[in-house]
Design an enzyme around this catalytic site. Sequence first.
Site, PDB file in Angstrom:
ATOM      1  N   LYS A 209       0.853  -1.191   0.000  1.00  0.00           N
ATOM      2  CA  LYS A 209       0.000   0.000   0.000  1.00  0.00           C
ATOM      3  C   LYS A 209       0.884   1.234   0.000  1.00  0.00           C
ATOM      4  CE  LYS A 209       0.726   1.975   3.226  1.00  0.00           C
ATOM      5  NZ  LYS A 209       2.023   2.594   3.637  1.00  0.00           N
ATOM      6  N   TYR A 294      -3.944   4.335   6.624  1.00  0.00           N
ATOM      7  CA  TYR A 294      -4.370   3.337   7.619  1.00  0.00           C
ATOM      8  C   TYR A 294      -5.691   3.744   8.264  1.00  0.00           C
ATOM      9  CZ  TYR A 294       0.021   0.846   7.283  1.00  0.00           C
ATOM     10  OH  TYR A 294       1.073   0.105   6.816  1.00  0.00           O
TER      11      TYR A 294
HETATM   12  P1  NAD Z   1      12.477   1.903   1.471  1.00  0.00           P
HETATM   13  O1  NAD Z   1      12.891   3.206   0.948  1.00  0.00           O
HETATM   14  O2  NAD Z   1      13.079   1.431   2.736  1.00  0.00           O
HETATM   15  O3  NAD Z   1      12.712   0.765   0.371  1.00  0.00           O
HETATM   16  C1  NAD Z   1      12.420   0.962  -0.992  1.00  0.00           C
HETATM   17  C2  NAD Z   1      13.296   0.091  -1.853  1.00  0.00           C
HETATM   18  O4  NAD Z   1      13.066   0.443  -3.214  1.00  0.00           O
HETATM   19  C3  NAD Z   1      14.781   0.286  -1.574  1.00  0.00           C
HETATM   20  O5  NAD Z   1      15.416  -0.954  -1.550  1.00  0.00           O
HETATM   21  C4  NAD Z   1      15.257   1.085  -2.777  1.00  0.00           C
HETATM   22  O6  NAD Z   1      16.585   0.796  -3.119  1.00  0.00           O
HETATM   23  C5  NAD Z   1      14.324   0.579  -3.873  1.00  0.00           C
HETATM   24  N1  NAD Z   1      14.219   1.519  -5.003  1.00  0.00           N
HETATM   25  C6  NAD Z   1      14.195   1.156  -6.276  1.00  0.00           C
HETATM   26  N2  NAD Z   1      14.104   2.220  -7.074  1.00  0.00           N
HETATM   27  C7  NAD Z   1      14.072   3.282  -6.287  1.00  0.00           C
HETATM   28  C8  NAD Z   1      13.999   4.686  -6.533  1.00  0.00           C
HETATM   29  N3  NAD Z   1      13.882   5.178  -7.768  1.00  0.00           N
HETATM   30  N4  NAD Z   1      14.013   5.496  -5.478  1.00  0.00           N
HETATM   31  C9  NAD Z   1      14.070   5.031  -4.220  1.00  0.00           C
HETATM   32  N5  NAD Z   1      14.144   3.694  -3.934  1.00  0.00           N
HETATM   33  C10 NAD Z   1      14.151   2.839  -4.954  1.00  0.00           C
HETATM   34  O7  NAD Z   1      10.873   1.930   1.577  1.00  0.00           O
HETATM   35  P2  NAD Z   1       9.951   0.964   2.434  1.00  0.00           P
HETATM   36  O8  NAD Z   1       9.662   1.604   3.724  1.00  0.00           O
HETATM   37  O9  NAD Z   1      10.478  -0.411   2.421  1.00  0.00           O
HETATM   38  O10 NAD Z   1       8.585   1.063   1.581  1.00  0.00           O
HETATM   39  C11 NAD Z   1       8.403   0.325   0.397  1.00  0.00           C
HETATM   40  C12 NAD Z   1       6.902   0.189   0.123  1.00  0.00           C
HETATM   41  O11 NAD Z   1       6.300  -0.497   1.194  1.00  0.00           O
HETATM   42  C13 NAD Z   1       6.155   1.504   0.027  1.00  0.00           C
HETATM   43  O12 NAD Z   1       5.137   1.394  -0.913  1.00  0.00           O
HETATM   44  C14 NAD Z   1       5.552   1.689   1.404  1.00  0.00           C
HETATM   45  O13 NAD Z   1       4.375   2.469   1.414  1.00  0.00           O
HETATM   46  C15 NAD Z   1       5.259   0.273   1.787  1.00  0.00           C
HETATM   47  N6  NAD Z   1       5.285   0.047   3.249  1.00  0.00           N
HETATM   48  C16 NAD Z   1       4.290  -0.670   3.807  1.00  0.00           C
HETATM   49  C17 NAD Z   1       4.313  -0.914   5.154  1.00  0.00           C
HETATM   50  C18 NAD Z   1       3.250  -1.788   5.767  1.00  0.00           C
HETATM   51  O14 NAD Z   1       3.156  -1.853   6.978  1.00  0.00           O
HETATM   52  N7  NAD Z   1       2.459  -2.457   4.979  1.00  0.00           N
HETATM   53  C19 NAD Z   1       5.334  -0.431   5.948  1.00  0.00           C
HETATM   54  C20 NAD Z   1       6.355   0.285   5.346  1.00  0.00           C
HETATM   55  C21 NAD Z   1       6.328   0.520   3.973  1.00  0.00           C
END
Ligand code: NAD
Length: 464
Positions: A209, A294
Amino acid sequence: MKQLDHFLRLFRQESESAGLSRQQFLHFTGRGLAAGALGGLAASCKTGQSSTRNRPTVYTAQDGTRVPSSQWVSPPAKVPDKPGEPIELEAWKAKTERQSETPAPLPDDQRVGYTIVGLGHLSLDELLPAFGESKKSKLVALVSGSPEKMRKVAQQYGVKPENCYSYENFDRLRDNPAVQVVYIVLPNSMHAEYTIRAAQAGKHVLCEKPMANSSQECQAMIDACRRADRKLMIAYRIQYEPNNRMLRQMVREKKYGEVKFIEAVNNQNSANPQHWRHIKALAGGGALPDIGLYCLNTIRFLLGEEPTEVFGYQYSTPGDARFREVEELMSWQMKFPSGIHASCATHYGVHESRRYRVHADRGWMGLDPAFPYEGIRMEVAWAEGKVEHKDQPNLGQKNQFATEMDHFSECVKENKPPFTPGEEGLQDQRIMEAIYQSAREGRPVKLPEVKKRDAFRGPEPKES
Ligand code: NAD
Protein backbone atom coordinates in the site's frame (compact mmCIF):
# COMPACT_ATOMS: atom_id res chain seq x y z
CA MET A 1 -25.76 -45.24 36.47
CA LYS A 2 -24.85 -45.27 40.17
CA GLN A 3 -22.64 -48.27 39.49
CA LEU A 4 -20.91 -46.46 36.60
CA ASP A 5 -20.23 -43.44 38.84
CA HIS A 6 -18.79 -45.78 41.39
CA PHE A 7 -16.54 -47.41 38.72
CA LEU A 8 -15.36 -44.01 37.58
CA ARG A 9 -14.55 -42.92 41.12
CA LEU A 10 -12.62 -46.09 41.74
CA PHE A 11 -10.87 -45.84 38.40
CA ARG A 12 -9.81 -42.30 39.23
CA GLN A 13 -8.39 -43.39 42.58
CA GLU A 14 -6.55 -46.19 40.79
CA SER A 15 -5.25 -43.83 38.17
CA GLU A 16 -4.02 -41.36 40.74
CA SER A 17 -2.25 -44.04 42.69
CA ALA A 18 -0.66 -45.16 39.39
CA GLY A 19 0.62 -41.60 38.86
CA LEU A 20 -1.87 -40.52 36.20
CA SER A 21 -2.80 -36.87 36.02
CA ARG A 22 -6.39 -35.68 35.98
CA GLN A 23 -5.86 -34.83 32.30
CA GLN A 24 -4.67 -38.34 31.52
CA PHE A 25 -7.60 -39.73 33.46
CA LEU A 26 -9.95 -37.59 31.45
CA HIS A 27 -8.20 -38.62 28.27
CA PHE A 28 -9.18 -42.18 29.04
CA THR A 29 -12.65 -41.56 30.38
CA GLY A 30 -13.37 -38.99 27.65
CA ARG A 31 -12.83 -41.56 24.94
CA GLY A 32 -14.62 -44.36 26.82
CA LEU A 33 -12.80 -46.39 29.35
CA ALA A 34 -10.53 -48.96 27.86
CA ALA A 35 -12.27 -52.28 27.95
CA GLY A 36 -9.53 -54.07 29.85
CA ALA A 37 -9.22 -51.48 32.57
CA LEU A 38 -12.97 -51.17 33.06
CA GLY A 39 -13.35 -54.94 33.06
CA GLY A 40 -10.68 -55.24 35.73
CA LEU A 41 -12.27 -52.55 37.85
CA ALA A 42 -15.72 -54.06 37.51
CA ALA A 43 -14.37 -57.38 38.64
CA SER A 44 -12.64 -55.85 41.66
CA CYS A 45 -15.81 -53.93 42.51
CA LYS A 46 -17.83 -57.10 42.49
CA THR A 47 -15.50 -58.74 44.98
CA GLY A 48 -15.28 -55.53 46.99
CA GLN A 49 -11.47 -55.39 46.51
CA SER A 50 -9.48 -52.63 44.93
CA SER A 51 -6.77 -53.85 42.50
CA THR A 52 -3.42 -54.53 44.09
CA ARG A 53 -0.94 -51.64 44.21
CA ASN A 54 2.09 -53.87 43.76
CA ARG A 55 0.99 -55.23 40.42
CA PRO A 56 1.76 -52.88 37.46
CA THR A 57 -1.51 -51.52 36.07
CA VAL A 58 -1.88 -52.15 32.36
CA TYR A 59 -3.92 -49.82 30.18
CA THR A 60 -5.26 -50.69 26.79
CA ALA A 61 -4.82 -47.87 24.32
CA GLN A 62 -7.37 -47.14 21.60
CA ASP A 63 -5.49 -49.21 19.06
CA GLY A 64 -5.50 -52.19 21.42
CA THR A 65 -1.85 -51.83 22.54
CA ARG A 66 -1.39 -52.73 26.19
CA VAL A 67 0.92 -50.31 28.00
CA PRO A 68 2.11 -50.80 31.59
CA SER A 69 1.72 -47.62 33.64
CA SER A 70 5.49 -47.47 34.16
CA GLN A 71 5.84 -46.66 30.43
CA TRP A 72 2.74 -44.54 30.18
CA VAL A 73 3.78 -40.88 29.89
CA SER A 74 1.16 -39.05 27.85
CA PRO A 75 -1.43 -40.03 25.30
CA PRO A 76 -0.12 -40.12 21.76
CA ALA A 77 -0.50 -36.90 19.78
CA LYS A 78 -3.31 -36.94 17.21
CA VAL A 79 -1.51 -36.67 13.90
CA PRO A 80 -3.70 -35.38 11.07
CA ASP A 81 -3.78 -37.08 7.68
CA LYS A 82 -3.77 -33.83 5.72
CA PRO A 83 -0.97 -31.25 5.82
CA GLY A 84 -2.22 -27.86 7.01
CA GLU A 85 -4.17 -29.28 9.96
CA PRO A 86 -2.40 -28.90 13.30
CA ILE A 87 -1.04 -31.86 15.25
CA GLU A 88 -3.29 -32.17 18.31
CA LEU A 89 -1.20 -32.29 21.44
CA GLU A 90 -2.33 -33.45 24.85
CA ALA A 91 -4.36 -30.68 26.48
CA TRP A 92 -3.04 -29.66 29.85
CA LYS A 93 -4.29 -26.15 30.57
CA ALA A 94 -7.70 -25.57 32.10
CA LYS A 95 -10.27 -24.27 29.63
CA THR A 96 -10.40 -21.12 31.76
CA GLU A 97 -6.74 -20.36 30.90
CA ARG A 98 -5.66 -18.64 27.72
CA GLN A 99 -5.13 -21.33 25.08
CA SER A 100 -2.14 -21.62 22.79
CA GLU A 101 -2.17 -22.40 19.08
CA THR A 102 -0.06 -25.13 17.47
CA PRO A 103 1.10 -23.95 14.05
CA ALA A 104 0.63 -26.26 11.08
CA PRO A 105 3.17 -25.26 8.44
CA LEU A 106 2.87 -26.82 5.03
CA PRO A 107 5.77 -28.93 3.77
CA ASP A 108 8.19 -26.94 1.65
CA ASP A 109 7.08 -28.44 -1.67
CA GLN A 110 3.46 -27.40 -1.02
CA ARG A 111 4.17 -23.77 -0.17
CA VAL A 112 3.67 -20.90 -2.58
CA GLY A 113 6.98 -19.41 -3.84
CA TYR A 114 7.54 -15.63 -3.55
CA THR A 115 9.96 -13.13 -4.92
CA ILE A 116 10.42 -9.88 -3.00
CA VAL A 117 10.94 -6.85 -5.22
CA GLY A 118 12.85 -4.03 -3.51
CA LEU A 119 15.15 -4.67 -0.56
CA GLY A 120 14.49 -1.63 1.63
CA HIS A 121 13.29 -1.23 5.22
CA LEU A 122 10.04 -3.11 5.01
CA SER A 123 11.56 -6.05 3.14
CA LEU A 124 14.67 -6.46 5.26
CA ASP A 125 13.20 -5.57 8.65
CA GLU A 126 9.84 -7.31 8.40
CA LEU A 127 9.01 -9.35 5.31
CA LEU A 128 12.05 -11.57 4.93
CA PRO A 129 12.02 -12.54 8.64
CA ALA A 130 8.24 -13.12 8.40
CA PHE A 131 8.78 -16.06 6.01
CA GLY A 132 10.16 -17.87 9.06
CA GLU A 133 6.73 -17.58 10.67
CA SER A 134 4.65 -18.24 7.59
CA LYS A 135 2.96 -21.59 7.07
CA LYS A 136 2.05 -21.53 3.40
CA SER A 137 4.57 -19.19 1.79
CA LYS A 138 8.27 -19.45 1.05
CA LEU A 139 10.92 -17.11 -0.23
CA VAL A 140 12.49 -18.32 -3.48
CA ALA A 141 13.76 -15.23 -5.30
CA LEU A 142 14.83 -11.59 -4.90
CA VAL A 143 14.75 -8.51 -7.13
CA SER A 144 16.98 -5.54 -6.39
CA GLY A 145 18.92 -2.76 -8.09
CA SER A 146 21.89 -3.37 -5.81
CA PRO A 147 23.75 -6.65 -6.63
CA GLU A 148 25.97 -6.38 -3.58
CA LYS A 149 23.08 -5.99 -1.16
CA MET A 150 21.15 -8.74 -2.92
CA ARG A 151 24.11 -11.16 -2.67
CA LYS A 152 24.27 -10.58 1.07
CA VAL A 153 20.51 -10.96 1.55
CA ALA A 154 20.46 -14.09 -0.63
CA GLN A 155 23.13 -15.64 1.60
CA GLN A 156 21.24 -14.70 4.74
CA TYR A 157 17.99 -16.28 3.55
CA GLY A 158 19.29 -19.14 1.41
CA VAL A 159 18.16 -17.79 -1.97
CA LYS A 160 20.01 -19.36 -4.92
CA PRO A 161 22.15 -16.97 -7.03
CA GLU A 162 20.22 -17.96 -10.18
CA ASN A 163 17.03 -16.71 -8.46
CA CYS A 164 18.36 -13.17 -8.00
CA TYR A 165 17.07 -10.63 -10.54
CA SER A 166 17.67 -6.97 -11.34
CA TYR A 167 15.01 -4.46 -12.43
CA GLU A 168 16.34 -4.88 -15.99
CA ASN A 169 16.00 -8.66 -16.21
CA PHE A 170 12.87 -8.76 -13.99
CA ASP A 171 10.77 -10.08 -16.92
CA ARG A 172 12.86 -13.27 -16.95
CA LEU A 173 10.82 -14.29 -13.91
CA ARG A 174 8.48 -15.64 -16.57
CA ASP A 175 10.86 -18.61 -16.97
CA ASN A 176 11.04 -19.40 -13.27
CA PRO A 177 8.14 -21.67 -12.28
CA ALA A 178 9.27 -21.69 -8.63
CA VAL A 179 8.09 -18.07 -8.36
CA GLN A 180 4.29 -17.90 -8.17
CA VAL A 181 3.88 -14.55 -6.41
CA VAL A 182 5.70 -11.26 -6.95
CA TYR A 183 5.54 -9.11 -3.80
CA ILE A 184 6.15 -5.44 -4.72
CA VAL A 185 7.82 -3.42 -1.98
CA LEU A 186 9.04 -0.42 -3.98
CA PRO A 187 8.41 3.34 -3.79
CA ASN A 188 4.72 3.99 -4.55
CA SER A 189 5.30 5.36 -8.06
CA MET A 190 6.83 2.02 -9.13
CA HIS A 191 3.95 -0.21 -8.00
CA ALA A 192 1.99 0.09 -11.24
CA GLU A 193 4.89 -0.69 -13.58
CA TYR A 194 6.06 -3.76 -11.65
CA THR A 195 2.56 -5.09 -11.07
CA ILE A 196 1.85 -4.92 -14.79
CA ARG A 197 5.19 -6.49 -15.72
CA ALA A 198 4.70 -9.25 -13.13
CA ALA A 199 1.21 -10.07 -14.45
CA GLN A 200 2.59 -10.15 -18.00
CA ALA A 201 5.25 -12.58 -16.78
CA GLY A 202 2.42 -14.85 -15.56
CA LYS A 203 2.80 -14.14 -11.84
CA HIS A 204 0.26 -13.34 -9.13
CA VAL A 205 0.91 -9.98 -7.44
CA LEU A 206 0.92 -8.90 -3.81
CA CYS A 207 1.46 -5.14 -3.84
CA GLU A 208 2.28 -2.86 -0.94
CA LYS A 209 0.00 0.00 0.00
CA PRO A 210 -0.73 2.61 -1.24
CA MET A 211 -1.63 0.69 -4.39
CA ALA A 212 -0.29 3.44 -6.69
CA ASN A 213 -0.18 7.20 -7.17
CA SER A 214 -3.44 7.65 -9.09
CA SER A 215 -6.72 5.86 -9.69
CA GLN A 216 -5.78 5.54 -13.38
CA GLU A 217 -2.68 3.56 -12.38
CA CYS A 218 -4.76 1.41 -10.01
CA GLN A 219 -7.24 0.63 -12.79
CA ALA A 220 -4.40 -0.26 -15.19
CA MET A 221 -2.99 -2.69 -12.58
CA ILE A 222 -6.39 -4.34 -12.10
CA ASP A 223 -6.90 -4.61 -15.86
CA ALA A 224 -3.43 -6.11 -16.45
CA CYS A 225 -3.95 -8.77 -13.78
CA ARG A 226 -7.42 -9.57 -15.09
CA ARG A 227 -6.13 -9.88 -18.67
CA ALA A 228 -3.36 -12.21 -17.56
CA ASP A 229 -5.79 -14.15 -15.30
CA ARG A 230 -3.56 -13.47 -12.30
CA LYS A 231 -4.59 -12.50 -8.76
CA LEU A 232 -3.86 -9.09 -7.33
CA MET A 233 -3.90 -8.36 -3.61
CA ILE A 234 -3.05 -5.12 -1.80
CA ALA A 235 -1.06 -5.68 1.39
CA TYR A 236 -3.52 -4.19 3.89
CA ARG A 237 -2.11 -6.13 6.85
CA ILE A 238 -4.50 -4.50 9.35
CA GLN A 239 -7.47 -6.23 7.71
CA TYR A 240 -5.93 -9.60 8.69
CA GLU A 241 -4.82 -8.57 12.19
CA PRO A 242 -6.78 -10.23 15.04
CA ASN A 243 -7.41 -7.15 17.26
CA ASN A 244 -8.66 -5.06 14.36
CA ARG A 245 -10.78 -7.97 13.17
CA MET A 246 -12.29 -8.46 16.62
CA LEU A 247 -13.11 -4.77 16.87
CA ARG A 248 -14.79 -4.94 13.48
CA GLN A 249 -16.91 -7.84 14.70
CA MET A 250 -17.93 -5.79 17.77
CA VAL A 251 -18.90 -2.88 15.52
CA ARG A 252 -20.91 -5.13 13.23
CA GLU A 253 -22.63 -6.94 16.12
CA LYS A 254 -23.44 -3.56 17.73
CA LYS A 255 -21.81 -4.66 20.97
CA TYR A 256 -22.26 -1.18 22.43
CA GLY A 257 -25.19 -0.16 20.27
CA GLU A 258 -25.13 2.00 17.16
CA VAL A 259 -21.78 3.43 16.12
CA LYS A 260 -22.08 7.20 15.65
CA PHE A 261 -18.58 8.63 15.44
CA ILE A 262 -15.01 7.46 14.82
CA GLU A 263 -11.75 9.33 15.44
CA ALA A 264 -8.45 8.09 14.03
CA VAL A 265 -4.87 9.35 14.00
CA ASN A 266 -1.65 8.08 12.44
CA ASN A 267 1.43 10.25 13.01
CA GLN A 268 5.18 9.88 12.78
CA ASN A 269 8.12 12.21 12.56
CA SER A 270 10.25 11.90 9.42
CA ALA A 271 13.82 13.13 9.06
CA ASN A 272 15.21 12.95 5.56
CA PRO A 273 13.99 15.43 2.91
CA GLN A 274 15.90 13.45 0.22
CA HIS A 275 13.96 10.25 0.89
CA TRP A 276 11.46 9.18 -1.80
CA ARG A 277 8.64 9.65 0.74
CA HIS A 278 9.22 13.42 0.44
CA ILE A 279 9.36 13.50 -3.37
CA LYS A 280 5.89 13.84 -4.85
CA ALA A 281 6.63 12.05 -8.12
CA LEU A 282 7.75 8.95 -6.18
CA ALA A 283 5.42 9.02 -3.18
CA GLY A 284 2.26 10.52 -4.70
CA GLY A 285 1.74 12.63 -1.58
CA GLY A 286 2.96 13.00 1.99
CA ALA A 287 1.47 11.73 5.22
CA LEU A 288 -1.92 10.85 3.67
CA PRO A 289 -1.03 8.04 1.24
CA ASP A 290 1.73 6.68 3.48
CA ILE A 291 0.28 6.55 7.00
CA GLY A 292 -3.04 8.43 6.87
CA LEU A 293 -4.22 5.65 4.57
CA TYR A 294 -4.37 3.34 7.62
CA CYS A 295 -7.09 5.53 9.17
CA LEU A 296 -9.05 5.65 5.93
CA ASN A 297 -8.73 1.98 5.03
CA THR A 298 -9.35 0.70 8.56
CA ILE A 299 -12.51 2.76 9.05
CA ARG A 300 -13.90 1.48 5.74
CA PHE A 301 -12.98 -2.05 6.84
CA LEU A 302 -14.68 -1.65 10.25
CA LEU A 303 -17.91 -0.25 8.85
CA GLY A 304 -18.17 -1.99 5.46
CA GLU A 305 -19.62 1.32 4.22
CA GLU A 306 -18.10 3.82 1.79
CA PRO A 307 -17.97 7.57 2.48
CA THR A 308 -20.28 9.79 0.43
CA GLU A 309 -18.58 13.05 1.32
CA VAL A 310 -15.12 14.14 2.50
CA PHE A 311 -13.68 17.41 3.70
CA GLY A 312 -9.89 17.85 3.90
CA TYR A 313 -7.54 20.39 5.40
CA GLN A 314 -3.84 20.31 4.54
CA TYR A 315 -0.87 22.11 6.07
CA SER A 316 2.94 22.15 5.80
CA THR A 317 5.32 24.24 7.93
CA PRO A 318 6.77 27.00 5.67
CA GLY A 319 10.49 26.54 5.05
CA ASP A 320 10.64 22.93 6.24
CA ALA A 321 12.64 21.14 3.52
CA ARG A 322 10.77 17.87 4.14
CA PHE A 323 7.48 19.41 3.06
CA ARG A 324 8.42 21.33 -0.07
CA GLU A 325 6.55 18.83 -2.25
CA VAL A 326 4.34 16.76 0.02
CA GLU A 327 1.97 17.58 2.86
CA GLU A 328 3.02 17.45 6.51
CA LEU A 329 -0.53 17.34 7.91
CA MET A 330 -3.78 16.17 6.42
CA SER A 331 -6.84 16.29 8.58
CA TRP A 332 -10.13 15.16 7.11
CA GLN A 333 -13.73 14.28 7.84
CA MET A 334 -15.79 11.53 6.22
CA LYS A 335 -19.56 11.15 6.12
CA PHE A 336 -21.00 7.66 5.71
CA PRO A 337 -24.49 6.83 4.38
CA SER A 338 -25.68 5.46 7.76
CA GLY A 339 -24.96 8.86 9.34
CA ILE A 340 -21.65 7.79 10.92
CA HIS A 341 -19.07 10.56 10.91
CA ALA A 342 -15.29 10.02 11.01
CA SER A 343 -12.66 12.55 11.95
CA CYS A 344 -9.09 11.65 10.97
CA ALA A 345 -5.66 13.24 10.99
CA THR A 346 -2.21 12.24 9.86
CA HIS A 347 1.03 14.11 10.47
CA TYR A 348 4.61 13.58 9.26
CA GLY A 349 6.22 16.01 11.73
CA VAL A 350 5.13 14.97 15.24
CA HIS A 351 6.03 12.09 17.51
CA GLU A 352 4.60 8.68 16.65
CA SER A 353 0.99 8.05 17.62
CA ARG A 354 -1.29 5.53 15.90
CA ARG A 355 -4.77 5.02 17.31
CA TYR A 356 -8.51 5.05 16.76
CA ARG A 357 -11.65 5.01 18.83
CA VAL A 358 -15.15 3.99 17.75
CA HIS A 359 -17.90 5.75 19.71
CA ALA A 360 -21.25 3.99 20.02
CA ASP A 361 -24.29 4.97 22.07
CA ARG A 362 -23.61 2.60 25.01
CA GLY A 363 -19.81 2.46 25.00
CA TRP A 364 -16.65 2.94 23.02
CA MET A 365 -13.99 0.60 21.70
CA GLY A 366 -10.59 1.44 20.34
CA LEU A 367 -7.02 0.44 19.67
CA ASP A 368 -4.02 2.38 20.95
CA PRO A 369 -1.68 1.73 19.33
CA ALA A 370 -3.75 0.51 16.41
CA PHE A 371 -1.42 0.19 13.42
CA PRO A 372 2.14 -0.82 14.44
CA TYR A 373 3.71 -4.15 13.47
CA GLU A 374 3.40 -5.37 17.06
CA GLY A 375 2.02 -4.29 20.41
CA ILE A 376 -1.53 -3.44 19.27
CA ARG A 377 -3.75 -2.94 22.33
CA MET A 378 -7.51 -2.82 22.64
CA GLU A 379 -9.51 -0.82 25.15
CA VAL A 380 -13.28 -0.76 25.59
CA ALA A 381 -15.52 1.19 27.97
CA TRP A 382 -19.15 0.98 29.01
CA ALA A 383 -21.21 1.86 32.09
CA GLU A 384 -23.36 -0.19 34.44
CA GLY A 385 -25.28 1.72 37.08
CA LYS A 386 -22.74 3.83 38.95
CA VAL A 387 -19.77 1.95 37.55
CA GLU A 388 -17.83 2.98 34.46
CA HIS A 389 -16.09 -0.15 33.19
CA LYS A 390 -12.87 -0.21 31.21
CA ASP A 391 -11.42 -3.41 29.86
CA GLN A 392 -8.33 -4.26 27.83
CA PRO A 393 -9.05 -7.55 26.05
CA ASN A 394 -5.75 -9.12 25.08
CA LEU A 395 -5.79 -11.22 21.93
CA GLY A 396 -2.04 -11.61 21.76
CA GLN A 397 0.01 -10.92 18.65
CA LYS A 398 0.52 -12.62 15.34
CA ASN A 399 3.10 -11.84 12.72
CA GLN A 400 0.97 -9.60 10.51
CA PHE A 401 3.11 -10.06 7.42
CA ALA A 402 3.19 -13.85 7.66
CA THR A 403 -0.59 -13.81 8.13
CA GLU A 404 -1.27 -11.67 5.07
CA MET A 405 1.18 -13.59 2.87
CA ASP A 406 -0.39 -16.87 3.96
CA HIS A 407 -3.84 -15.54 3.09
CA PHE A 408 -2.64 -14.73 -0.41
CA SER A 409 -0.91 -18.11 -0.73
CA GLU A 410 -4.15 -19.79 0.24
CA CYS A 411 -5.97 -17.80 -2.46
CA VAL A 412 -3.39 -18.91 -5.03
CA LYS A 413 -3.54 -22.56 -3.94
CA GLU A 414 -7.34 -22.69 -3.73
CA ASN A 415 -7.99 -20.33 -6.64
CA LYS A 416 -10.00 -17.84 -4.52
CA PRO A 417 -10.12 -14.04 -4.74
CA PRO A 418 -8.15 -12.29 -2.00
CA PHE A 419 -9.96 -10.40 0.78
CA THR A 420 -8.17 -7.15 -0.17
CA PRO A 421 -8.01 -7.19 -3.99
CA GLY A 422 -6.94 -4.38 -6.29
CA GLU A 423 -10.46 -2.89 -6.20
CA GLU A 424 -9.98 -2.20 -2.47
CA GLY A 425 -6.81 -0.20 -3.21
CA LEU A 426 -8.52 1.65 -6.07
CA GLN A 427 -11.38 2.75 -3.79
CA ASP A 428 -8.90 4.14 -1.23
CA GLN A 429 -7.13 5.99 -4.02
CA ARG A 430 -10.41 7.55 -5.23
CA ILE A 431 -11.21 8.73 -1.70
CA MET A 432 -7.69 10.16 -1.20
CA GLU A 433 -8.03 12.05 -4.48
CA ALA A 434 -11.32 13.52 -3.20
CA ILE A 435 -9.64 14.51 0.10
CA TYR A 436 -6.82 16.32 -1.79
CA GLN A 437 -9.37 18.02 -4.04
CA SER A 438 -11.36 19.17 -1.00
CA ALA A 439 -8.22 20.53 0.71
CA ARG A 440 -7.23 22.37 -2.50
CA GLU A 441 -10.66 23.84 -3.09
CA GLY A 442 -11.59 24.43 0.56
CA ARG A 443 -14.99 22.75 0.28
CA PRO A 444 -16.53 19.30 0.89
CA VAL A 445 -16.30 16.88 -2.04
CA LYS A 446 -19.01 14.30 -2.72
CA LEU A 447 -18.34 10.69 -3.71
CA PRO A 448 -20.71 8.32 -5.50
CA GLU A 449 -22.87 6.34 -3.08
CA VAL A 450 -21.98 2.64 -2.87
CA LYS A 451 -25.00 0.69 -1.59
CA LYS A 452 -23.42 -2.76 -1.26
CA ARG A 453 -21.60 -3.54 2.00
CA ASP A 454 -17.93 -4.53 1.77
CA ALA A 455 -18.33 -3.80 -1.90
CA PHE A 456 -14.64 -3.95 -2.80
CA ARG A 457 -13.53 -6.89 -0.63
CA GLY A 458 -13.28 -10.56 -1.48
CA PRO A 459 -14.51 -13.48 0.65
CA GLU A 460 -13.57 -13.31 4.34
CA PRO A 461 -10.18 -14.86 5.15
CA LYS A 462 -10.12 -18.07 7.19
CA GLU A 463 -9.82 -17.25 10.88
CA SER A 464 -7.16 -19.29 12.58
P1 NAD B 1 12.48 1.90 1.47
O1 NAD B 1 12.89 3.21 0.95
O2 NAD B 1 13.08 1.43 2.74
O3 NAD B 1 12.71 0.76 0.37
C1 NAD B 1 12.42 0.96 -0.99
C2 NAD B 1 13.30 0.09 -1.85
O4 NAD B 1 13.07 0.44 -3.21
C3 NAD B 1 14.78 0.29 -1.57
O5 NAD B 1 15.42 -0.95 -1.55
C4 NAD B 1 15.26 1.08 -2.78
O6 NAD B 1 16.58 0.80 -3.12
C5 NAD B 1 14.32 0.58 -3.87
N1 NAD B 1 14.22 1.52 -5.00
C6 NAD B 1 14.19 1.16 -6.28
N2 NAD B 1 14.10 2.22 -7.07
C7 NAD B 1 14.07 3.28 -6.29
C8 NAD B 1 14.00 4.69 -6.53
N3 NAD B 1 13.88 5.18 -7.77
N4 NAD B 1 14.01 5.50 -5.48
C9 NAD B 1 14.07 5.03 -4.22
N5 NAD B 1 14.14 3.69 -3.93
C10 NAD B 1 14.15 2.84 -4.95
O7 NAD B 1 10.87 1.93 1.58
P2 NAD B 1 9.95 0.96 2.43
O8 NAD B 1 9.66 1.60 3.72
O9 NAD B 1 10.48 -0.41 2.42
O10 NAD B 1 8.59 1.06 1.58
C11 NAD B 1 8.40 0.32 0.40
C12 NAD B 1 6.90 0.19 0.12
O11 NAD B 1 6.30 -0.50 1.19
C13 NAD B 1 6.16 1.50 0.03
O12 NAD B 1 5.14 1.39 -0.91
C14 NAD B 1 5.55 1.69 1.40
O13 NAD B 1 4.38 2.47 1.41
C15 NAD B 1 5.26 0.27 1.79
N6 NAD B 1 5.28 0.05 3.25
C16 NAD B 1 4.29 -0.67 3.81
C17 NAD B 1 4.31 -0.91 5.15
C18 NAD B 1 3.25 -1.79 5.77
O14 NAD B 1 3.16 -1.85 6.98
N7 NAD B 1 2.46 -2.46 4.98
C19 NAD B 1 5.33 -0.43 5.95
C20 NAD B 1 6.35 0.28 5.35
C21 NAD B 1 6.33 0.52 3.97
